[in-house]
Scaffold this motif. Structure first.
Motif, PDB file in Angstrom:
ATOM      1  N   HIS A  14       0.730  -1.407   0.335  1.00  0.00           N
ATOM      2  CA  HIS A  14      -0.471   0.181  -0.420  1.00  0.00           C
ATOM      3  C   HIS A  14       0.854   0.769  -0.397  1.00  0.00           C
ATOM      4  O   HIS A  14       1.892   1.674   0.679  1.00  0.00           O
ATOM      5  N   LEU A  32      -4.572   2.682   5.559  1.00  0.00           N
ATOM      6  CA  LEU A  32      -4.134   1.529   6.379  1.00  0.00           C
ATOM      7  C   LEU A  32      -3.435   2.145   7.820  1.00  0.00           C
ATOM      8  O   LEU A  32      -1.974   2.775   7.791  1.00  0.00           O
ATOM      9  N   GLU A 241       1.964  -4.857   2.869  1.00  0.00           N
ATOM     10  CA  GLU A 241       0.957  -6.079   3.510  1.00  0.00           C
ATOM     11  C   GLU A 241       1.059  -6.768   4.790  1.00  0.00           C
ATOM     12  O   GLU A 241       0.825  -6.905   5.497  1.00  0.00           O
TER      13      GLU A 241
END
Length: 284
Positions: A14, A32, A241
């Motif tokens: 991300h 996030l 992630e």
């Protein structure tokens, strides 16, 4: 990750870029939330820069570093300890290396900086890593100020070296880095990082390589696949992630292309076997 012609692993990264408080590029989830881990180190050096005008560029660079304990890096840590003044035995990061010593710990420069901050402020140095110590309260304050959030909104945890670590959405991390050089002391810390990129990590690391590739930029990696960077008023945060940082270089090269910046040398990370033969690569 490709081994030969077969995709052996996939890492989802991300990313977000912020300028003047607005998102200018994103991939994945900019909201996030992640702990900043060692990407915090330039921020953690700010109270030190504000308190100690006697520190030079090398001192502030090693205070912002996750070093590999090479000779130049350890020399920089020793020099910062001497200026503090403090001893190796006062470092609370725990021992690493052979023979084990807290000096060899990759966070010893940051911890030396925290001891130097204690000396400047007249604070007791024992327990400087703990959440209720003035050092860690100063770190909480500087993170909240840089990210423009309330202190009570910052989730905290214990980092690998024993100090407090702070969690933020990626967008807030990028925002904090975008503002970094406008913060009190930020210009001195950034100048130190740019002058000594080799102290920040090492020649194969994404942050060191990014700083060498893009004049005017700073970058700092963090554990569990985090990379934050800033240059010319733009802040960037990338997070793998699955926590594996090996994809950050290729991911940064792809994302920075959206910003009109060339990190082509990071676009593919070679995969070698124990014979030093190239058997694959990590690429987008």
């Amino acid at each position: 990750m490709h081994r030969g012609n077969v995709v052996e692993a996939v890492h989802r990264v991300h990313a977000v870029a912020v300028q003047d408080g607005a998102v200018i590029a994103e991939a994945g989830d900019p909201a996030l939330v992640s702990f900043m881990r060692s990407s915090s180190k330039p921020l953690q050096a700010l109270p030190l820069a504000r308190a100690r005008e006697d520190l030079d560029a090398r001192d502030l660079a090693i205070a912002s570093a996750s070093h590999l304990a090479d000779d130049a890096q350890l020399s920089a840590v020793r020099a910062l300890l001497a200026k503090a003044p403090a001893s190796v035995d006062e470092l609370e990061c725990g021992p690493e290396g052979d023979p084990p010593s807290p000096l060899n710990h990759n966070c010893s420069g940051k911890h030396a900086g925290m001891l130097a901050l204690c000396r400047a402020q007249g604070w007791p140095s024992g327990g400087y890593r703990l959440a209720d110590h003035p050092v860690q309260r100063a770190m909480l304050s500087v993170h909240a100020d840089a990210a423009e959030v309330e202190e009570q909104e910052l989730p905290t945890g214990v980092d690998g070296c024993g100090v407090v670590t702070f969690a933020l959405p990626l967008e807030r991390m990028a925002h904090a880095f975008a503002r970094f050089e406008r913060l009190d002391g930020g210009d001195r810390v950034a100048d130190g990082m740019r002058e000594h990129p080799e102290l920040i990590r090492g020649p194969l690391a994404a942050d060191t390589r990014l700083m060498r590739a893009l004049p005017g930029w700073i970058a700092k990696g963090g554990a569990e696949g985090l990379l934050c960077a800033a240059g010319h008023g733009v802040g960037v945060a990338l997070k793998s992630e699955d926590g594996n940082g090996r994809a950050l270089g290729p991911a940064a090269a792809a994302f920075f292309e959206r910003l009109g910046l060339d990190l082509g040398e990071l676009a593919a990370a070679p995969l070698e076997n124990s014979r030093k033969e190239r058997v694959g690569e990590i690429r987008i």
